[in-house]
Motif scaffolding. Structure first.
Motif, PDB file in Angstrom:
ATOM      1  N   GLY A 157     -13.899  40.098 -27.527  1.00 56.98           N
ATOM      2  CA  GLY A 157     -15.030  39.752 -26.693  1.00 56.98           C
ATOM      3  C   GLY A 157     -15.137  40.532 -25.395  1.00 56.98           C
ATOM      4  O   GLY A 157     -16.060  40.295 -24.607  1.00 56.98           O
ATOM      5  N   SER A 158     -14.231  41.480 -25.170  1.00 51.08           N
ATOM      6  CA  SER A 158     -14.206  42.209 -23.908  1.00 51.08           C
ATOM      7  C   SER A 158     -15.434  43.095 -23.743  1.00 51.08           C
ATOM      8  O   SER A 158     -15.664  44.003 -24.549  1.00 51.08           O
ATOM      9  CB  SER A 158     -12.941  43.067 -23.816  1.00 51.08           C
ATOM     10  N   ARG A 159     -16.202  42.857 -22.687  1.00 49.05           N
ATOM     11  CA  ARG A 159     -17.372  43.702 -22.425  1.00 49.05           C
ATOM     12  C   ARG A 159     -16.944  45.140 -22.144  1.00 49.05           C
ATOM     13  O   ARG A 159     -17.597  46.095 -22.585  1.00 49.05           O
ATOM     14  CB  ARG A 159     -18.162  43.136 -21.254  1.00 49.05           C
ATOM     15  N   ARG A 160     -15.848  45.296 -21.422  1.00 48.88           N
ATOM     16  CA  ARG A 160     -15.387  46.654 -21.094  1.00 48.88           C
ATOM     17  C   ARG A 160     -14.981  47.418 -22.350  1.00 48.88           C
ATOM     18  O   ARG A 160     -15.390  48.573 -22.547  1.00 48.88           O
ATOM     19  CB  ARG A 160     -14.214  46.579 -20.118  1.00 48.88           C
ATOM     20  N   LEU A 161     -14.183  46.782 -23.212  1.00 43.16           N
ATOM     21  CA  LEU A 161     -13.755  47.468 -24.435  1.00 43.16           C
ATOM     22  C   LEU A 161     -14.937  47.730 -25.361  1.00 43.16           C
ATOM     23  O   LEU A 161     -15.002  48.787 -26.007  1.00 43.16           O
ATOM     24  CB  LEU A 161     -12.696  46.625 -25.148  1.00 43.16           C
ATOM     25  N   ASN A 162     -15.856  46.800 -25.426  1.00 44.47           N
ATOM     26  CA  ASN A 162     -17.011  47.000 -26.302  1.00 44.47           C
ATOM     27  C   ASN A 162     -17.977  48.026 -25.739  1.00 44.47           C
ATOM     28  O   ASN A 162     -18.681  48.707 -26.498  1.00 44.47           O
ATOM     29  CB  ASN A 162     -17.706  45.664 -26.563  1.00 44.47           C
ATOM     30  N   ARG A 163     -18.013  48.159 -24.416  1.00 43.93           N
ATOM     31  CA  ARG A 163     -18.806  49.231 -23.822  1.00 43.93           C
ATOM     32  C   ARG A 163     -18.223  50.585 -24.227  1.00 43.93           C
ATOM     33  O   ARG A 163     -18.953  51.578 -24.362  1.00 43.93           O
ATOM     34  CB  ARG A 163     -18.820  49.084 -22.299  1.00 43.93           C
ATOM     35  N   CYS A 164     -16.912  50.610 -24.433  1.00 46.62           N
ATOM     36  CA  CYS A 164     -16.249  51.844 -24.898  1.00 46.62           C
ATOM     37  C   CYS A 164     -16.325  52.012 -26.411  1.00 46.62           C
ATOM     38  O   CYS A 164     -15.823  53.010 -26.948  1.00 46.62           O
ATOM     39  CB  CYS A 164     -14.789  51.849 -24.456  1.00 46.62           C
ATOM     40  N   GLY A 165     -16.902  51.030 -27.115  1.00 41.41           N
ATOM     41  CA  GLY A 165     -17.149  51.187 -28.541  1.00 41.41           C
ATOM     42  C   GLY A 165     -16.228  50.429 -29.462  1.00 41.41           C
ATOM     43  O   GLY A 165     -16.226  50.689 -30.672  1.00 41.41           O
TER      44      GLY A 165
ATOM     45  N   GLN B 162     -21.947  43.480 -26.102  1.00 40.74           N
ATOM     46  CA  GLN B 162     -21.836  43.374 -24.659  1.00 40.74           C
ATOM     47  C   GLN B 162     -22.072  41.948 -24.155  1.00 40.74           C
ATOM     48  O   GLN B 162     -21.624  41.584 -23.073  1.00 40.74           O
ATOM     49  CB  GLN B 162     -22.866  44.288 -23.981  1.00 40.74           C
ATOM     50  N   GLN B 163     -22.784  41.155 -24.933  1.00 41.59           N
ATOM     51  CA  GLN B 163     -23.207  39.839 -24.453  1.00 41.59           C
ATOM     52  C   GLN B 163     -22.703  38.677 -25.288  1.00 41.59           C
ATOM     53  O   GLN B 163     -22.876  37.519 -24.908  1.00 41.59           O
ATOM     54  CB  GLN B 163     -24.747  39.785 -24.440  1.00 41.59           C
ATOM     55  N   ALA B 164     -22.064  38.961 -26.425  1.00 38.87           N
ATOM     56  CA  ALA B 164     -21.762  37.895 -27.387  1.00 38.87           C
ATOM     57  C   ALA B 164     -20.837  36.825 -26.819  1.00 38.87           C
ATOM     58  O   ALA B 164     -21.027  35.633 -27.076  1.00 38.87           O
ATOM     59  CB  ALA B 164     -21.158  38.493 -28.656  1.00 38.87           C
ATOM     60  N   ARG B 165     -19.841  37.224 -26.047  1.00 42.21           N
ATOM     61  CA  ARG B 165     -18.836  36.250 -25.602  1.00 42.21           C
ATOM     62  C   ARG B 165     -19.445  35.154 -24.736  1.00 42.21           C
ATOM     63  O   ARG B 165     -19.040  33.993 -24.813  1.00 42.21           O
ATOM     64  CB  ARG B 165     -17.705  36.950 -24.853  1.00 42.21           C
ATOM     65  N   GLN B 166     -20.428  35.502 -23.928  1.00 39.65           N
ATOM     66  CA  GLN B 166     -21.062  34.511 -23.049  1.00 39.65           C
ATOM     67  C   GLN B 166     -22.405  34.037 -23.597  1.00 39.65           C
ATOM     68  O   GLN B 166     -23.166  33.383 -22.881  1.00 39.65           O
ATOM     69  CB  GLN B 166     -21.277  35.095 -21.648  1.00 39.65           C
ATOM     70  N   HIS B 167     -22.689  34.342 -24.843  1.00 38.61           N
ATOM     71  CA  HIS B 167     -23.999  34.019 -25.400  1.00 38.61           C
ATOM     72  C   HIS B 167     -24.188  32.506 -25.499  1.00 38.61           C
ATOM     73  O   HIS B 167     -23.251  31.763 -25.808  1.00 38.61           O
ATOM     74  CB  HIS B 167     -24.153  34.644 -26.787  1.00 38.61           C
TER      75      HIS B 167
END
Length: 336
Positions: free
Chosen positions: A29-37, A218-223
């Motif tokens: 769920g990490s936005r940072r890691l998912n921003r990196c793909g 980018q948004q799933a964890r807090q959706h």
């Protein structure tokens, strides 16, 4: 903090499994890691490995069936069984005495009878179908795995309460990896009792699909939608239109129709009239998407997965009883 450090190896290990919850795993769920793909990499790798495994299991499956499933994400075969065999199967399933469990989702109820080896001992027609070589080749190819799917007899009952609408009637994807589900309908399916809905071609990794997966990660964890937070993304109609090659298709089909779908594609239960229901044989296969070999198909392993599921359900019953509630899939006295 200390607990998080202790759980880090578990969270890391889940990255190479079918774990999908953005909420439960802070790495997924990490936005940072998912921003990196990270999420897009998991999606892409899972699909590449699935195609490899399907290629290994394509023998004995008609070329047109293979192409259809890869291109559009589903296979449909009407009049799947000889009429006499089909009628006998419907009678056998309708009269079966196996354990029935029920789950409520919104205003819908699902009743399922696990078709374990013990239950099938008194269901010769159903047992013969599930052991039929042609049926098994289709299941294994579409699942990308030699182990057979876990199968149930299932009745979906629509509009049985005043609860909010069944969440499965909203367009969605099941998970980040290709996943196979099948239905052999034992009665007609129409707009009355809720046809399966699927967006043809939405199973493919198009540029639009990957861009959507990237944005959702980018948004799933807090959706706000709990299913999305757990990795089963809900899809808006305009988004679904961009990801498929045709509008959503409703599978209004006669009984004795076999439908197999890759539920990475966009799909939903169709709208239905309150009080209606539909009966089918239903099964699904979801395996570790990062193992490049198609596993083992020994009958002992097929039987083992039923024992494991039965054990899990008994444990769920005990945990729920300790809290004074029913398990999400709880036993009922009524039949299907």
């Amino acid at each position: 903090m200390f607990k998080q450090v202790l759980r880090l190896p578990l969270w890391l290990g889940e990255l190479v499994t079918g774990s999908k919850s953005f909420e439960a795993n802070p790495l997924i769920g990490s936005r940072r890691l998912n921003r990196c793909g990270l999420h897009v990499a998991r999606v892409t790798l899972a699909h590449g490995i699935m195609r490899l495994r399907m290629a290994m299991l394509g023998w004995g499956v008609a070329r047109e069936d293979r192409r259809q499933f890869i291109r559009q994400g589903f296979l449909m075969k009407t009049n799947f069984l000889p009429e006499e065999d089909y009628q006998a199967l419907v009678k056998e399933v309708s009269e079966a005495k196996g354990e029935v469990r029920q789950c409520c989702q919104g205003d819908a109820q699902m009743r399922r009878m696990l078709l374990s080896p013990h239950t099938l001992a008194s269901m010769p027609r159903t047992r013969a179908l599930l052991r039929d070589p042609a049926f098994r080749r289709l299941m294994r190819y579409c699942a990308g795995h030699l182990r057979m799917p876990i199968c149930h007899a299932e009745r979906v009952m629509n509009g049985v309460s005043d609860a909010p609408e069944d969440p499965q009637k909203r367009l969605h994807v099941d998970t980040f990896q290709p996943t196979m589900k099948f239905w052999l309908y034992l009665e007609e399916v129409s707009e009355v009792n809720g046809p399966f809905v699927y967006v043809p071609g939405s199973n493919r990794l198009s540029r639009q699909r990957l861009a959507w997966e990237y944005a959702m990660s980018q948004q799933a964890r807090q959706h706000a939608d709990r299913y999305t937070a757990r990795g089963s993304f809900r899809v808006e109609p305009e988004q679904a239109a961009a990801m498929g090659e045709a509008p959503p298709r409703q599978f209004k089909v006669p009984g004795n129709t076999l439908l197999i779908a890759n539920t990475f594609g966009v799909h939903a239960r169709g709208k239905a009239e309150p009080g209606s229901s539909r009966l089918a044989l239903w099964g699904m296969s979801r395996t570790n998407p990062f193992i490049p070999l198609p596993g083992l198909g020994f009958e002992s392993l097929n039987r083992l997965q039923y024992r494991v599921l039965e054990h899990q359900r008994r444990q769920d019953d005990k945990r729920a009883a300790a809290r004074g509630v029913k398990a999400s899939w709880h036993r009922i006295e009524e039949g299907l």
